[in-house]
Design an enzyme around this catalytic site. Structure first.
Site, PDB file in Angstrom:
ATOM      1  CG  HIS A 116      -2.344  -0.828   1.124  1.00  0.00           C
ATOM      2  ND1 HIS A 116      -2.069  -2.392   1.014  1.00  0.00           N
ATOM      3  CD2 HIS A 116      -3.499  -0.319   1.042  1.00  0.00           C
ATOM      4  CE1 HIS A 116      -3.194  -2.503   0.881  1.00  0.00           C
ATOM      5  NE2 HIS A 116      -4.065  -1.596   0.900  1.00  0.00           N
ATOM      6  CG  HIS A 167       1.757  -3.466   6.516  1.00  0.00           C
ATOM      7  ND1 HIS A 167       2.838  -4.311   5.909  1.00  0.00           N
ATOM      8  CD2 HIS A 167       1.232  -3.080   5.559  1.00  0.00           C
ATOM      9  CE1 HIS A 167       2.459  -4.574   4.572  1.00  0.00           C
ATOM     10  NE2 HIS A 167       1.308  -3.868   4.317  1.00  0.00           N
TER      11      HIS A 167
END
Length: 341
Positions: A116, A167
């Site tokens: 991302h 993450h």
């Protein structure tokens, strides 16, 4: 060092989830903004109908950055927070930190670097730098405002990725800087010199290299699909695990999209600089976004994995071809009246 970095990251994620809990809806939305899919389904078509060359460059950058991200994830074997707290063995069973999961938490690829952050960083770098270039912005204040907006978007995306526990901090930081570097390098790419040969050769090379690395990982004794197993094991709900987040699907999307653009450019030539009027541009963008948003909901069943990837390849090839060739061709046939000037 690795465990210390992960432990610090878990503590930061817990702090973010605790302090920003009431903004969960907004943060999930911000994570959606950074979804690599949007580089293909939103940023590419919008940029393409505003300026053909920029749109093509956006797609190239999206393809190369996502492909490199997939390769890096295979090689770096990065963990994700939502499964690491269970798999690390550093916690007693009754002391495992609670990390809240969401319906977009359970991505199946390894975690480092963040896709991302990397892909959005690269694509937005192209969008901002080309906007300033083609608008011939001379004002320092304009430049500062545009790049401040860029940094704000990236910060928001990164915080959202930490908030949903998909993450670690070092993974999103690595994604941002690698994406910025890649965007800067590919920003000089001239789409006017690219032929169908370039698209085919690039697609073939990306396929061969990816397949070679996949086999190399296996030869070295690692399971290339290990992350899919642990993602399925530790996701709060099985239906939150989506096979279109696998590294294979990312590579399939990259190659098929690039080929779709190459075929479209061969069959339908158009001026690199879009000379369409504002109303016509808006209509083209609206139609293109309708097509991408509609087809994005069409997902094959992963029960037959080969058919799943084949249909994914066909979908992305056809969608890019429609956007780059058929939509412009459709509007060329419209009468040249004042409405579309």
């Amino acid at each position: 060092m690795g465990d210390s970095l992960h432990l610090w990251g878990i503590g930061l994620i817990q702090e973010i989830q605790s302090r920003l809990e009431e903004y969960s809806g907004l943060l999930v939305f911000l994570s959606h903004i950074g979804d690599p899919r949007f580089a293909f389904s939103i940023y590419f078509p919008v940029a393409y109908f505003l300026h053909r060359s920029v749109g093509k460059r956006v797609l190239w950058v999206a393809v190369i950055s996502e492909w490199l991200n997939a390769v890096a994830k295979w090689l770096l074997h990065g963990e994700r927070p939502y499964w690491w707290v269970h798999e690390s063995g550093l916690y007693k069973k009754d002391q495992i930190p609670h990390l809240q999961q969401f319906n977009i938490t359970c991505e199946t690829g390894p975690g480092s670097p963040s896709g991302h952050a990397m892909i959005t960083s690269a694509v937005w770098y192209i969008l901002v730098s080309d906007l300033l270039y083609y608008k011939q912005a001379q004002s320092v204040l304009t430049h500062l405002a545009c790049w401040a907006c860029y940094l704000l978007v990236m910060f928001a995306v990164c915080v959202s990725r930490l908030f949903i526990a998909t993450h670690f901090p070092h993974q999103v930081i690595a994604g941002i800087f690698s994406g910025m570097l890649l965007g800067k390098i590919l920003n000089s790419l001239s789409t006017t010199t690219l032929t169908f040969y370039h698209y085919v050769v690039t697609s073939a090379l990306l396929s061969i290299i990816a397949a070679s690395i996949y086999m190399l990982v296996g030869v070295l004794g690692y399971d290339p699909l290990w992350s899919v197993v642990v993602a399925t094991k530790w996701c709060a709900f099985r239906e939150w695990v989506h096979m279109d987040t696998t590294l294979f699907y990312s590579i399939v999307r990259d190659i098929s999209s690039l080929l779709g653009l190459g075929v479209a450019g061969t069959l339908f030539t158009t001026n690199e600089k879009s000379i369409d009027g504002p109303v016509k541009k808006i209509c083209q963008i609206a139609l293109a976004l309708f097509i991408t948003m509609t087809t994005d909901k069409l997902k094959a069943s992963p029960d037959d994995i080969f058919l799943f990837y084949f249909l994914g390849f066909a979908k992305h090839f056809i969608v890019v071809f429609i956007i780059a060739a058929l939509v412009p061709a459709l509007f060329v046939t419209f009468p040249r009246n004042k409405l579309f000037k």
